[in-house]
Scaffold this active site. Structure first.
Site, PDB file in Angstrom:
ATOM      1  N   LYS A  33      42.154   6.918 -64.321  1.00  9.06           N
ATOM      2  CA  LYS A  33      43.162   5.846 -64.265  1.00  9.06           C
ATOM      3  C   LYS A  33      42.424   4.580 -63.876  1.00  9.06           C
ATOM      4  O   LYS A  33      42.175   4.305 -62.706  1.00  9.06           O
ATOM      5  CB  LYS A  33      44.211   6.211 -63.209  1.00  9.06           C
ATOM      6  CG  LYS A  33      45.589   5.684 -63.438  1.00  9.06           C
ATOM      7  CD  LYS A  33      45.740   4.189 -63.368  1.00  9.06           C
ATOM      8  CE  LYS A  33      45.546   3.592 -61.992  1.00  9.06           C
ATOM      9  NZ  LYS A  33      45.562   2.108 -62.026  1.00  9.06           N
ATOM     10  N   GLU A  58      36.657  -8.408 -45.563  1.00  7.71           N
ATOM     11  CA  GLU A  58      35.936  -8.431 -46.835  1.00  7.71           C
ATOM     12  C   GLU A  58      36.512  -9.557 -47.692  1.00  7.71           C
ATOM     13  O   GLU A  58      37.728  -9.634 -47.874  1.00  7.71           O
ATOM     14  CB  GLU A  58      36.132  -7.081 -47.550  1.00  7.71           C
ATOM     15  CG  GLU A  58      35.291  -6.956 -48.786  1.00  7.71           C
ATOM     16  CD  GLU A  58      35.492  -5.625 -49.490  1.00  7.71           C
ATOM     17  OE1 GLU A  58      36.653  -5.226 -49.689  1.00  7.71           O
ATOM     18  OE2 GLU A  58      34.484  -4.997 -49.849  1.00  7.71           O
ATOM     19  N   CYS A  66      30.729  -4.214 -53.331  1.00  5.32           N
ATOM     20  CA  CYS A  66      31.131  -3.637 -52.038  1.00  5.32           C
ATOM     21  C   CYS A  66      30.006  -3.662 -51.015  1.00  5.32           C
ATOM     22  O   CYS A  66      30.246  -3.764 -49.822  1.00  5.32           O
ATOM     23  CB  CYS A  66      31.591  -2.205 -52.264  1.00  5.32           C
ATOM     24  SG  CYS A  66      30.359  -1.219 -53.129  1.00  5.32           S
ATOM     25  N   GLU A  94      35.819   5.668 -51.739  1.00  3.66           N
ATOM     26  CA  GLU A  94      34.712   4.692 -51.687  1.00  3.66           C
ATOM     27  C   GLU A  94      35.367   3.336 -51.499  1.00  3.66           C
ATOM     28  O   GLU A  94      35.934   2.779 -52.442  1.00  3.66           O
ATOM     29  CB  GLU A  94      33.915   4.728 -52.996  1.00  3.66           C
ATOM     30  CG  GLU A  94      33.209   6.036 -53.268  1.00  3.66           C
ATOM     31  CD  GLU A  94      31.996   6.261 -52.384  1.00  3.66           C
ATOM     32  OE1 GLU A  94      31.408   5.270 -51.903  1.00  3.66           O
ATOM     33  OE2 GLU A  94      31.637   7.432 -52.165  1.00  3.66           O
TER      34      GLU A  94
HETATM   35  P1  NAD Z   1      42.440  -1.992 -54.970  1.00  4.28           P
HETATM   36  O1  NAD Z   1      42.444  -1.248 -53.701  1.00  4.28           O
HETATM   37  O2  NAD Z   1      43.330  -3.142 -55.135  1.00  4.28           O
HETATM   38  O3  NAD Z   1      42.700  -0.880 -56.081  1.00  4.28           O
HETATM   39  C1  NAD Z   1      43.564  -1.060 -57.082  1.00  4.28           C
HETATM   40  C2  NAD Z   1      43.726   0.265 -57.790  1.00  4.28           C
HETATM   41  O4  NAD Z   1      44.484   1.153 -56.997  1.00  4.28           O
HETATM   42  C3  NAD Z   1      44.464   0.078 -59.079  1.00  4.28           C
HETATM   43  O5  NAD Z   1      43.952   0.976 -60.040  1.00  4.28           O
HETATM   44  C4  NAD Z   1      45.880   0.446 -58.683  1.00  4.28           C
HETATM   45  O6  NAD Z   1      46.663   0.828 -59.786  1.00  4.28           O
HETATM   46  C5  NAD Z   1      45.602   1.593 -57.743  1.00  4.28           C
HETATM   47  N1  NAD Z   1      46.679   1.883 -56.797  1.00  4.28           N
HETATM   48  C6  NAD Z   1      47.435   1.009 -56.115  1.00  4.28           C
HETATM   49  N2  NAD Z   1      48.316   1.683 -55.316  1.00  4.28           N
HETATM   50  C7  NAD Z   1      48.079   3.005 -55.512  1.00  4.28           C
HETATM   51  C8  NAD Z   1      48.631   4.202 -54.959  1.00  4.28           C
HETATM   52  N3  NAD Z   1      49.604   4.172 -54.061  1.00  4.28           N
HETATM   53  N4  NAD Z   1      48.131   5.385 -55.374  1.00  4.28           N
HETATM   54  C9  NAD Z   1      47.122   5.430 -56.263  1.00  4.28           C
HETATM   55  N5  NAD Z   1      46.565   4.339 -56.824  1.00  4.28           N
HETATM   56  C10 NAD Z   1      47.034   3.127 -56.441  1.00  4.28           C
HETATM   57  O7  NAD Z   1      40.926  -2.417 -55.187  1.00  4.28           O
HETATM   58  P2  NAD Z   1      40.195  -3.142 -56.369  1.00  4.28           P
HETATM   59  O8  NAD Z   1      40.561  -4.566 -56.443  1.00  4.28           O
HETATM   60  O9  NAD Z   1      40.258  -2.324 -57.616  1.00  4.28           O
HETATM   61  O10 NAD Z   1      38.691  -3.018 -55.862  1.00  4.28           O
HETATM   62  C11 NAD Z   1      38.106  -3.857 -54.914  1.00  4.28           C
HETATM   63  C12 NAD Z   1      37.696  -3.029 -53.721  1.00  4.28           C
HETATM   64  O11 NAD Z   1      36.849  -1.960 -54.140  1.00  4.28           O
HETATM   65  C13 NAD Z   1      36.898  -3.787 -52.680  1.00  4.28           C
HETATM   66  O12 NAD Z   1      37.429  -3.512 -51.394  1.00  4.28           O
HETATM   67  C14 NAD Z   1      35.506  -3.184 -52.796  1.00  4.28           C
HETATM   68  O13 NAD Z   1      34.748  -3.231 -51.628  1.00  4.28           O
HETATM   69  C15 NAD Z   1      35.807  -1.794 -53.208  1.00  4.28           C
HETATM   70  N6  NAD Z   1      34.647  -1.161 -53.848  1.00  4.28           N
HETATM   71  C16 NAD Z   1      34.028  -0.142 -53.192  1.00  4.28           C
HETATM   72  C17 NAD Z   1      32.908   0.461 -53.747  1.00  4.28           C
HETATM   73  C18 NAD Z   1      32.202   1.585 -53.033  1.00  4.28           C
HETATM   74  O14 NAD Z   1      31.396   2.256 -53.663  1.00  4.28           O
HETATM   75  N7  NAD Z   1      32.462   1.816 -51.761  1.00  4.28           N
HETATM   76  C19 NAD Z   1      32.438   0.033 -55.001  1.00  4.28           C
HETATM   77  C20 NAD Z   1      33.084  -1.005 -55.647  1.00  4.28           C
HETATM   78  C21 NAD Z   1      34.199  -1.602 -55.052  1.00  4.28           C
END
Ligand code: NAD
Length: 487
Positions: free
Chosen positions: A183, A392, A292, A258
């Site tokens: 997804k 962040e 990240c 992650e």
């Molecule tokens: P986000 O948390 O906004 O994720 C959005 C995703 O979560 C979408 O796909 C959305 O449809 C889904 N979602 C929302 N509510 C949900 C629920 N209740 N159940 C299941 N899915 C749900 O984050 P983003 O903008 O996609 O990503 C940015 C973040 O990712 C930053 O905090 C960054 O640090 C982190 N990140 C971490 C790593 C790592 O390896 N640790 C790598 C890249 C990015």
């Protein structure tokens, strides 16, 4: 305008109710494609396909060498279509040419690494014979530890390095014999839809790999709460990570998270300041700070603080060309969406309000009327309790924080709810390794060292649960089973 299709079972489908949504180019704000906007009925179908493929299909029972061969075909397929992937990364994700190694070449290599690892990994391990405690005289017991695939996985990658993040999940899950529903982020589904084309061409059996995409958060929620799934692997923010863990808890579904980071780069006094400038500026130009693990806090001794900040500002003003990543000479592209830009600008305003010194940037580049751009921004004299030092930002913003001595530097580095990554710059590698042991993060890079493929990657504290990459990532997609018999 192309409208893409999703891949469920062995079919290419539209959303059940026919809806689709628009995907813009963040550098020009123009629509570049449309993607299906799936609903709960599509989730239902995808989970059923993955469950059936796991319970009834050949995939989990196939010799691991055969699954490894299919992984290699997938790597070849991605490589063959590299230019199509590149176009999506540039036009839909604002990926500048400088990021293409990590965006495009690294994931191809990671798939190949997993194929090799799967072939070498011991999925079955005999334990030494044990004498049974009672009754005495009974036969000793032989034990075989078998690593079984964990089952049906829901993979929720993010948009910042979309091919890389998906491959980090997909490759070990396939190698271990799992089936899956991917997804993608609503902001970046095209890479995953194209991966589905490659997976299908490679000959992976129907139902093993499914992709559903859509704009609504309901889609992810419906997948996570489905009792037919065994594991969720999510990359994203801490807020959504917490919600996923709460929902998954209802069925005791396994979670791998992650999450975010606020990495500190410690510039020790024995390290040349000019050599530190490039490392200290990375978030201001590498993928617009949308990573990240990037060092968004730079820690330097009070006596060298002003000089480092001045040199960093000079470097950025002289070298960081901002614009459309379609131009390969551009270093800093746009951020992904206007709401992300608004959140970054809110952080910048808070830094000003709380008394940090704005050394450069802080606004929108005046020459660019369209696109969601933020100037590369450096704050000096940041205190660790300021919002810009704690939260962040996920944009091209760096906070430089002065420290009194090494003890103080370690205290500031650990003064964060996050624990994803960190760095140390020192002329004395031994000393830096000792210091690294005191930093509470899942990784510490000394003097810019990079091991992308085989190191465990993941977070301490609130930065996540679980590890990706190498054998550590592979084992996350397995369950240990003990098989015992009298010998
Ligand atoms: P986000 O948390 O906004 O994720 C959005 C995703 O979560 C979408 O796909 C959305 O449809 C889904 N979602 C929302 N509510 C949900 C629920 N209740 N159940 C299941 N899915 C749900 O984050 P983003 O903008 O996609 O990503 C940015 C973040 O990712 C930053 O905090 C960054 O640090 C982190 N990140 C971490 C790593 C790592 O390896 N640790 C790598 C890249 C990015």
């Amino acid at each position: 305008m192309k409208t893409w299709k999703m891949y469920v079972g062995d079919e290419w489908i539209d959303a059940t109710d026919g809806r689709s949504y628009s995907l813009p180019n963040p550098a020009t704000e123009e629509e570049i494609a449309r993607a299906p906007d799936a609903g709960v009925a599509d989730v239902e179908r995808a989970v059923a396909a993955a469950r059936h493929a796991f319970d009834e299909g050949p995939w989990p029972r196939m010799p691991v060498g055969e699954r490894a061969s299919l992984l290699l075909r997938i790597a070849d397929g991605v490589e063959r279509r590299k230019e199509e992937f590149r176009e999506i990364l540039v036009r839909a994700h604002g990926a500048t040419s400088m990021t293409h190694g990590q965006q495009l070449d690294a994931p191809i290599q990671l798939i190949r690494n997993y194929a090799e690892l799967a072939r070498e990994h011991s999925f079955e391990e005999p334990l030494p014979l044990v004498e049974p405690p009672v009754p005495s005289g009974a036969k000793p017991v032989s034990t075989l530890v078998v690593r079984q695939p964990v089952g049906v996985c829901v993979l929720i990658p993010t948009w910042n390095f979309p091919l890389w993040v998906t491959v980090q999940k997909l490759a070990p899950a396939l190698a271990a014999g799992c089936t899956m529903v991917v997804k993608p982020s609503p902001w970046g589904p095209l890479v995953d839809l194209m991966i589905a084309e490659v997976v299908a061409e490679a000959g992976v059996p129907a139902g093993v790999f499914n992709v559903v995409c859509g704009e609504s958060a309901e889609l992810g929620r419906a997948l996570v709460e489905d009792p037919r799934i065994d594991k969720v692997s999510f990359t994203g923010s801490n807020g959504v990570g917490k919600r996923i863990m709460e929902i998954a808890a209802r069925n005791l579904t396994r979670v791998h998270l992650e999450l975010g980071g606020k990495s500190a780069l410690l510039v020790l006094d024995d390290y040349d300041l000019d050599a530190a400038v490039l490392s200290a500026c990375v978030p201001t130009f590498f993928h617009a700070g949308q990573g990240c693990a990037m060092a968004t806090r730079v820690l330097v001794s009070r006596s060298r603080h002003d000089e480092l900040v001045r040199k960093m500002a000079q470097f950025v003003e002289k070298n960081v060309k901002i614009g459309d990543p379609a131009d390969p000479s551009v270093l800093l592209g746009p951020v992904i969406r206007p709401e992300r830009r608004a959140a970054i600008e809110d952080h910048i305003a808070s830094g000003r309000r709380e008394g940090a010194d704005l050394a450069t940037g802080g606004g929108r580049p005046p020459a660019l009327e369209r696109g969601w751009f933020v100037e590369p921004t450096i704050f000096g004299n940041v205190r660790s309790d300021m919002r810009i030092a704690q939260e962040e930002i996920f944009g091209p913003v760096v906070s430089v924080i002065p420290f009194a001595d090494e003890e103080d530097a370690v205290r500031i580095a650990n003064d964060s709810e996050y624990g994803l990554f960190g760095g140390i710059l020192s002329a004395d590698t031994r000393r830096a390794i000792d210091l690294a042991r005191r930093i509470r993060t899942g990784g510490v890079a000394i003097n810019g060292a990079v091991n992308t493929f085989t190191k465990p990657s993941g977070g301490f504290k609130r930065s996540g649960i679980g590890r990706e990459n190498g054998r550590f990532g592979l084992e996350e997609y397995t369950e240990l089973q003990a098989v015992m018999w009298p010998s």
